[in-house]
Design an enzyme around this catalytic site. Structure first.
Site, PDB file in Angstrom:
ATOM      1  N   ARG A  68      40.833  31.586   9.932  1.00  5.08           N
ATOM      2  CA  ARG A  68      41.262  30.549  10.881  1.00  5.08           C
ATOM      3  C   ARG A  68      42.748  30.629  11.188  1.00  5.08           C
ATOM      4  O   ARG A  68      43.205  30.090  12.186  1.00  5.08           O
ATOM      5  CB  ARG A  68      41.004  29.162  10.287  1.00  5.08           C
ATOM      6  CG  ARG A  68      39.564  28.889  10.028  1.00  5.08           C
ATOM      7  CD  ARG A  68      39.410  27.549   9.351  1.00  5.08           C
ATOM      8  NE  ARG A  68      39.841  26.470  10.248  1.00  5.08           N
ATOM      9  CZ  ARG A  68      39.870  25.189   9.892  1.00  5.08           C
ATOM     10  NH1 ARG A  68      39.510  24.834   8.686  1.00  5.08           N
ATOM     11  NH2 ARG A  68      40.263  24.268  10.740  1.00  5.08           N
ATOM     12  N   HIS A 266      25.552  34.098 -14.248  1.00  6.01           N
ATOM     13  CA  HIS A 266      26.041  35.223 -15.057  1.00  6.01           C
ATOM     14  C   HIS A 266      25.320  35.327 -16.403  1.00  6.01           C
ATOM     15  O   HIS A 266      24.896  36.398 -16.821  1.00  6.01           O
ATOM     16  CB  HIS A 266      27.543  35.078 -15.332  1.00  6.01           C
ATOM     17  CG  HIS A 266      28.372  34.922 -14.085  1.00  6.01           C
ATOM     18  ND1 HIS A 266      28.060  35.542 -12.908  1.00  6.01           N
ATOM     19  CD2 HIS A 266      29.500  34.218 -13.842  1.00  6.01           C
ATOM     20  CE1 HIS A 266      28.965  35.224 -11.998  1.00  6.01           C
ATOM     21  NE2 HIS A 266      29.848  34.414 -12.535  1.00  6.01           N
TER      22      HIS A 266
END
Ligand code: BG6
Length: 524
Positions: A68, A266
């Site tokens: 942006r 994980h």
């Protein structure tokens, strides 16, 4: 007392063994949404740079950073040049860095604006500059996963899966925040894309030492036969960290907590690799089929199990490595009344033939004693303790010092594998003590280990999804976590939130998950 024997790898003298190098063949354009973000600077661009220096990138590869902020191509390249120098794993020459940053373009756009995607399409259609094969990397907040995939499709940026040119979409974690939201997200994505085009990242799977679990188990004969309930007492996985909520991380972390941030993804992935059945081959589906089966076999905890088998905690104020650190609730961008867990420990069971009855202990936390990711398989004691006692001074002395056999995968740091076993100490007595065989990466292989993101980016660029999570894996992982998160939400008062001091191994309640005095967490 414990003796230690190191052992060395004998197979990889690169001057004698020629292993063909892996490189990406297809020309392609990599568009990174969140192109000015932290992950891009610290991991993605340095990973691509390392691949470039090592000659793994195709000649034609263009990166487009979508963000942006106001940059020109040149100002963005200048800034990234500095960031890459800061975070690079592989040091290249000035010329190599200059050539690499020329591969990066900046694109100013809004993630929720159709017009930005239309403009992106016009740019990317310039085949002279941008090779038509496309990777779209969504390094953005989860709220943007749906709109970005939608807009990519609407703008015609995704090719049908059976075309010779291809498009692939990489999705960062967190993938959903519970079973229903992950399902809805999968449903949305698979309405727009084919599963073969989707790469759900879990960066732990890109770590060398994590992949080595599979070769250790399935390229050796001697360990696999004893990886089963008849021989294994329990398995434990630890992923502890010393970091807290630095760099404003609290804003994200407070909406997640350790369960969603580390355990659901994980740690469950590590558990899958250490307990899955051998796949029929090393294809992406064969490996992922076996991982899904493990996840589907983990017993989903009932409310009572949550109370007895899951411990949540939050760090208090204290000292870590000689420095004062604030309590979690006083961290930057964390609400003062937050009850989010920064530590979780759990005991699970895998209800399948191989692992029935073997407890699995998992724990993870922030601001703990040290950074340690490890998996330990503790074996049962021999059926009879022949060497328990010995005659001494006309009496019988207890000599039980030998520990059970322990096999530890040190995922990070000090990467390696160690095996503890009993040996006789030289003496006239039959004194048995603990010895250790240790394999250590640093001693055996030169240079640094490739970063997880190098491996994973390379796999996306080559179209290999083995180390990425399939939609059914994500579903299965959330199915286990969901009742815990629900119980915490709904029965808050009956399930305590413990507290622990920074620099420790968490609350005592986590030690009490073990029901036997010979068992406990291994702080390796
Ligand atoms: C990320 C989590 O996925 O993994 C972080 O969001 C955590 O909270 C990090 O710190 C740990 O990764 P590593 O590779 O440093 O163990």
């Amino acid at each position: 007392m414990s003796a230690k024997v190191n052992f060395h790898s004998s197979a990889t003298d690169s001057s004698t063994t020629r292993i063909p190098d892996v490189r990406v063949e297809d020309s392609q354009t990599v568009v990174i949404f969140g192109g000015t973000g932290d992950l891009t600077r610290r991991k993605l661009l340095p990973a691509l740079y390392a691949m470039d220096v090592e000659g793994r990138l195709p000649e034609r590869l263009q990166v487009v950073a979508f963000g942006r902020r106001d940059y020109t191509h040149e100002t963005f390249r200048e800034e990234m040049r500095e960031e890459i120098s800061r975070f690079q794993r592989v040091e290249g020459s000035e010329e190599q860095l200059t050539a690499f940053v020329q591969r990066i373009d900046y694109f100013k756009g809004e993630l929720d604006e159709d017009d930005s995607f239309r403009r992106l399409r016009v740019d990317l259609d310039d085949e002279k500059r941008y090779p038509p094969n496309r990777v779209f990397y969504l390094s953005v907040a989860p709220a943007f996963f749906e709109p970005v995939t939608e807009k990519l499709t609407q703008a015609g940026l995704i090719y049908p899966p059976d075309e010779p040119v291809w498009s692939r979409v990489v999705i960062e974690k967190p993938f959903g925040r519970d079973f229903d939201s992950a399902r809805a997200l999968n449903h949305h994505i698979l309405r727009l894309l084919d599963e073969s085009q989707v790469y759900r990242i879990d960066h732990y799977l890109g770590k060398e030492t994590v992949q080595n679990i599979l070769s250790f188990r399935f390229a050796n004969t001697i360990f696999e036969p004893v990886f089963k309930s008849a021989y294994v007492d329990h398995i434990q996985v630890t992923a502890s960290e010393t970091v807290g909520m630095e760099s404003g991380r609290g804003a994200y972390f407070d909406t997640a907590g350790s369960m969603r941030d580390m355990m659901q993804n994980h740690i469950l992935q590590l558990l899958c690799l250490v307990t899955m059945e051998p796949p029929s081959g090393f294809s992406s589906d064969a490996v992922r089929n076996e991982k899904v089966k493990v996840l589907q076999s983990i017993r989903v905890p009932k409310l009572d199990d949550v109370r007895k088998q899951v411990v949540r905690a939050q760090y208090a104020a204290g000292q870590l490595k000689g420095k004062n650190v604030p309590a979690y609730v006083n961290e930057d961008r964390v609400p003062g009344d937050s009850r989010t867990e920064t530590f979780v420990a759990a005991k699970f069971f895998i209800d399948n033939w191989r692992w029935s009855g073997v407890p699995i202990y998992l724990r993870t936390g922030k601001r703990m004693a040290r950074k340690q990711t490890s998996i330990t398989v503790q074996f049962k004691k021999p059926p009879m303790e022949l060497f328990r006692t010995v005659e001494c001074e006309n009496d019988v002395c207890d000599l039980t010092h030998s520990r059970p056999n322990l096999l530890t995968f040190r995922i990070q740091p000090d990467e390696g594998i160690s095996l503890h076993f009993a040996t006789k100490r030289p003496s006239m007595h039959m004194v048995v003590e603990d010895s250790e065989l240790d394999f250590n990466y640093a001693e055996n292989y030169q240079g640094t280990l490739p970063e997880a993101y190098e491996r994973l980016l390379m796999d996306v660029m080559r179209g290999d999804a083995t180390l990425f999570m399939r939609s059914d894996e994500v579903d299965a992982a959330w199915r286990i976590m969901d009742p815990i998160l629900r119980a915490w939400r709904e029965r808050d008062a009956r399930i305590p939130l413990h507290f622990y001091a920074p620099g420790t191994w968490g609350p005592i309640a986590a030690d009490e998950l073990f029901d036997h005095e010979l068992h406990g967490w291994q702080n390796v």
